[in-house]
Write a protein that holds these residues in place. Structure first.
Motif, PDB file in Angstrom:
ATOM      1  N   THR A  31       0.823  -1.204   0.000  1.00 36.17           N
ATOM      2  CA  THR A  31       0.000   0.000   0.000  1.00 36.17           C
ATOM      3  C   THR A  31       0.860   1.258   0.000  1.00 36.17           C
ATOM      4  O   THR A  31       0.530   2.236  -0.665  1.00 36.17           O
ATOM      5  CB  THR A  31      -0.952   0.024   1.214  1.00 36.17           C
ATOM      6  OG1 THR A  31      -0.183  -0.027   2.409  1.00 36.17           O
ATOM      7  CG2 THR A  31      -1.912  -1.145   1.168  1.00 36.17           C
ATOM      8  N   ILE A  70       2.010   1.865  -3.556  1.00 36.34           N
ATOM      9  CA  ILE A  70       0.934   2.392  -4.402  1.00 36.34           C
ATOM     10  C   ILE A  70       0.716   3.874  -4.121  1.00 36.34           C
ATOM     11  O   ILE A  70       0.642   4.697  -5.039  1.00 36.34           O
ATOM     12  CB  ILE A  70      -0.379   1.625  -4.130  1.00 36.34           C
ATOM     13  CG1 ILE A  70      -0.255   0.183  -4.608  1.00 36.34           C
ATOM     14  CG2 ILE A  70      -1.550   2.328  -4.825  1.00 36.34           C
ATOM     15  CD1 ILE A  70      -1.428  -0.688  -4.171  1.00 36.34           C
ATOM     16  N   ALA A  71       0.627   4.206  -2.841  1.00 31.90           N
ATOM     17  CA  ALA A  71       0.374   5.596  -2.457  1.00 31.90           C
ATOM     18  C   ALA A  71       1.505   6.495  -2.951  1.00 31.90           C
ATOM     19  O   ALA A  71       1.271   7.555  -3.527  1.00 31.90           O
ATOM     20  CB  ALA A  71       0.221   5.699  -0.945  1.00 31.90           C
ATOM     21  N   ARG A 131       3.531   6.139  -5.393  1.00 36.64           N
ATOM     22  CA  ARG A 131       3.551   6.298  -6.840  1.00 36.64           C
ATOM     23  C   ARG A 131       2.600   7.409  -7.284  1.00 36.64           C
ATOM     24  O   ARG A 131       2.769   8.021  -8.324  1.00 36.64           O
ATOM     25  CB  ARG A 131       3.149   4.969  -7.482  1.00 36.64           C
ATOM     26  CG  ARG A 131       3.560   4.833  -8.928  1.00 36.64           C
ATOM     27  CD  ARG A 131       2.869   3.625  -9.562  1.00 36.64           C
ATOM     28  NE  ARG A 131       3.041   2.409  -8.773  1.00 36.64           N
ATOM     29  CZ  ARG A 131       2.172   1.396  -8.791  1.00 36.64           C
ATOM     30  NH1 ARG A 131       1.093   1.473  -9.526  1.00 36.64           N
ATOM     31  NH2 ARG A 131       2.394   0.327  -8.054  1.00 36.64           N
ATOM     32  N   LEU A 132       1.575   7.660  -6.473  1.00 31.43           N
ATOM     33  CA  LEU A 132       0.585   8.679  -6.825  1.00 31.43           C
ATOM     34  C   LEU A 132       0.826  10.002  -6.096  1.00 31.43           C
ATOM     35  O   LEU A 132      -0.037  10.878  -6.068  1.00 31.43           O
ATOM     36  CB  LEU A 132      -0.814   8.159  -6.517  1.00 31.43           C
ATOM     37  CG  LEU A 132      -1.261   7.040  -7.459  1.00 31.43           C
ATOM     38  CD1 LEU A 132      -2.395   6.236  -6.851  1.00 31.43           C
ATOM     39  CD2 LEU A 132      -1.683   7.624  -8.794  1.00 31.43           C
ATOM     40  N   GLY A 133       1.974  10.117  -5.452  1.00 36.68           N
ATOM     41  CA  GLY A 133       2.297  11.365  -4.771  1.00 36.68           C
ATOM     42  C   GLY A 133       1.547  11.544  -3.467  1.00 36.68           C
ATOM     43  O   GLY A 133       1.491  12.626  -2.904  1.00 36.68           O
ATOM     44  N   PHE A 134       0.985  10.475  -2.978  1.00 38.96           N
ATOM     45  CA  PHE A 134       0.158  10.518  -1.795  1.00 38.96           C
ATOM     46  C   PHE A 134       1.018  10.099  -0.600  1.00 38.96           C
ATOM     47  O   PHE A 134       1.730   9.101  -0.678  1.00 38.96           O
ATOM     48  CB  PHE A 134      -0.981   9.518  -2.006  1.00 38.96           C
ATOM     49  CG  PHE A 134      -2.159   9.677  -1.107  1.00 38.96           C
ATOM     50  CD1 PHE A 134      -3.246  10.442  -1.498  1.00 38.96           C
ATOM     51  CD2 PHE A 134      -2.200   9.026   0.108  1.00 38.96           C
ATOM     52  CE1 PHE A 134      -4.356  10.562  -0.670  1.00 38.96           C
ATOM     53  CE2 PHE A 134      -3.300   9.149   0.935  1.00 38.96           C
ATOM     54  CZ  PHE A 134      -4.384   9.914   0.532  1.00 38.96           C
ATOM     55  N   ARG A 135       0.979  10.850   0.479  1.00 40.07           N
ATOM     56  CA  ARG A 135       1.738  10.445   1.663  1.00 40.07           C
ATOM     57  C   ARG A 135       0.811   9.633   2.560  1.00 40.07           C
ATOM     58  O   ARG A 135      -0.052  10.178   3.243  1.00 40.07           O
ATOM     59  CB  ARG A 135       2.266  11.656   2.426  1.00 40.07           C
ATOM     60  CG  ARG A 135       3.291  11.265   3.500  1.00 40.07           C
ATOM     61  CD  ARG A 135       3.442  12.327   4.556  1.00 40.07           C
ATOM     62  NE  ARG A 135       3.835  13.601   3.955  1.00 40.07           N
ATOM     63  CZ  ARG A 135       3.467  14.775   4.434  1.00 40.07           C
ATOM     64  NH1 ARG A 135       2.710  14.846   5.512  1.00 40.07           N
ATOM     65  NH2 ARG A 135       3.840  15.883   3.828  1.00 40.07           N
ATOM     66  N   ALA A 136       0.982   8.334   2.578  1.00 41.84           N
ATOM     67  CA  ALA A 136       0.086   7.457   3.329  1.00 41.84           C
ATOM     68  C   ALA A 136       0.348   7.558   4.820  1.00 41.84           C
ATOM     69  O   ALA A 136       1.485   7.594   5.261  1.00 41.84           O
ATOM     70  CB  ALA A 136       0.255   6.019   2.871  1.00 41.84           C
ATOM     71  N   ARG A 137      -0.727   7.643   5.584  1.00 39.63           N
ATOM     72  CA  ARG A 137      -0.600   7.696   7.040  1.00 39.63           C
ATOM     73  C   ARG A 137      -1.010   6.343   7.618  1.00 39.63           C
ATOM     74  O   ARG A 137      -0.569   5.940   8.678  1.00 39.63           O
ATOM     75  CB  ARG A 137      -1.502   8.804   7.578  1.00 39.63           C
ATOM     76  CG  ARG A 137      -1.299   9.134   9.028  1.00 39.63           C
ATOM     77  CD  ARG A 137      -2.067  10.394   9.384  1.00 39.63           C
ATOM     78  NE  ARG A 137      -3.506  10.249   9.162  1.00 39.63           N
ATOM     79  CZ  ARG A 137      -4.318   9.551   9.960  1.00 39.63           C
ATOM     80  NH1 ARG A 137      -3.842   8.954  11.033  1.00 39.63           N
ATOM     81  NH2 ARG A 137      -5.604   9.447   9.694  1.00 39.63           N
ATOM     82  N   GLY A 138      -1.871   5.665   6.909  1.00 39.35           N
ATOM     83  CA  GLY A 138      -2.317   4.367   7.377  1.00 39.35           C
ATOM     84  C   GLY A 138      -3.269   3.778   6.365  1.00 39.35           C
ATOM     85  O   GLY A 138      -3.521   4.383   5.325  1.00 39.35           O
ATOM     86  N   HIS A 139      -3.782   2.639   6.647  1.00 42.56           N
ATOM     87  CA  HIS A 139      -4.762   2.069   5.741  1.00 42.56           C
ATOM     88  C   HIS A 139      -5.662   1.155   6.515  1.00 42.56           C
ATOM     89  O   HIS A 139      -5.457   0.895   7.701  1.00 42.56           O
ATOM     90  CB  HIS A 139      -4.079   1.339   4.601  1.00 42.56           C
ATOM     91  CG  HIS A 139      -3.140   0.292   5.068  1.00 42.56           C
ATOM     92  ND1 HIS A 139      -1.818   0.549   5.312  1.00 42.56           N
ATOM     93  CD2 HIS A 139      -3.333  -0.999   5.381  1.00 42.56           C
ATOM     94  CE1 HIS A 139      -1.230  -0.550   5.736  1.00 42.56           C
ATOM     95  NE2 HIS A 139      -2.136  -1.500   5.787  1.00 42.56           N
TER      96      HIS A 139
END
Ligand SMILES: [Zn+2]
Ligand SMILES: [Zn+2]
Ligand SMILES: [Zn+2]
Ligand SMILES: [Zn+2]
Lengths: 148, 148
Positions: free
Chosen positions: B119, B122-123, B125-133
DNA sequence: GTCCTAACTGAGAACTATTTTCAAGTAGGG
DNA sequence: CCCTACTTGAAAATAGTTCTCAGTTAGGAC
């Protein structure tokens, strides 16, 4: 306006409802029209508001009932995307996931086949027969990262 | 009973609350005691019922407030596991996932590191800074498969 | 086309989960 | 031990969703 409802009658969702034996009523067509018009990730209230524009006497209960039918037929699914309301996501034709921005609420669709096989593998290892799964990734979107 | 509350005071959750500046009151200790006693995946109502056993004047609003604090501190998170109520899941010390049985409601915890990196990738790659899922896999558990 | 009936409808009541309000109570630093 | 800001339980308020029911309608049979 009657024109728009007739347009919805030709859509894929209407076809699926008809195939399953449901009547194609104007209230239902109004809901389908709204959903197919790009209002994905919409709460029942939002679908209702938009539906009233094309079919003014639409009732909120009917919106809920229609969304339930779509869920039952596997054409949509409920998601909990941060706020209290349950939002409905059309499957279009493939299952997808969401990136939800904590700051601005932006929802980005992700279509990632790799993940499906990972979850199937995990479930299988535990003797679980997976029917589906549900994934949201939350964090901060690109725009919110730069503008702070 | 006072004894059980004192016992909760020594737990990891109590320590975290104290560190964050929250007072260790008896109602809060009762909630922490219930959660640490193994009641994971519990709805606020269930926590309330169990909490009343060790602290009879506990109020439901306080249960909600305490669960909110735990969520805010990253020690727990809400999950929607099939029924209407939002259930709270302790993180213990690692993020985990759920297999939810459609037939009997059984919830199986899964600790899968591999998924986290998928995850994140994936995040990113889209410029998204993942905090959790948040992931739930639903289907049919092993027992329900054989007993039908 | 007309008839018929089961399916469907909107309005509002009911229900459920959650949040807010507020006067009274309490933890814990000083 | 005293304060005071934080916390509390009860009840009211809010919000989302489901249910009820009398009236309406789609669409198959004729
Ligand atoms: Zn954002
Ligand atoms: Zn989506
Ligand atoms: Zn089962
Ligand atoms: Zn769990």
């Amino acid at each position: 306006m009657e024109q728009t409802l007739e347009h919805a009658r030709g859509g894929a969702l209407a076809a699926a409802l008809h195939r399953a034996g449901y009547k194609l009523t104007n209230p239902r067509l109004a809901v389908l029209y709204v959903l197919e018009g790009g209002m994905c990730h919409a709460s029942p209230q939002e679908v209702y508001a938009a539906g009233c524009a094309v079919y003014p006497t639409l009732g909120l209960a009917t919106v809920y009932r229609t969304l339930d039918i779509l869920t039952e037929l596997g054409l949509a699914r409920p998601s909990y995307l941060g706020d209290a309301a349950q939002r409905f996501t059309l499957h279009h034709d493939h299952h997808h996931y969401h990136l939800v921005c904590d700051a601005c609420g932006l929802i980005t669709d992700v279509d990632e086949e790799a993940l499906g096989s990972v979850t199937d593998e995990i479930a299988g290892r535990l003797g679980f027969r997976a029917r589906g799964h549900y994934l949201e990734i939350y964090g901060v979107c690109q725009r919110c990262q730069s503008s702070n």
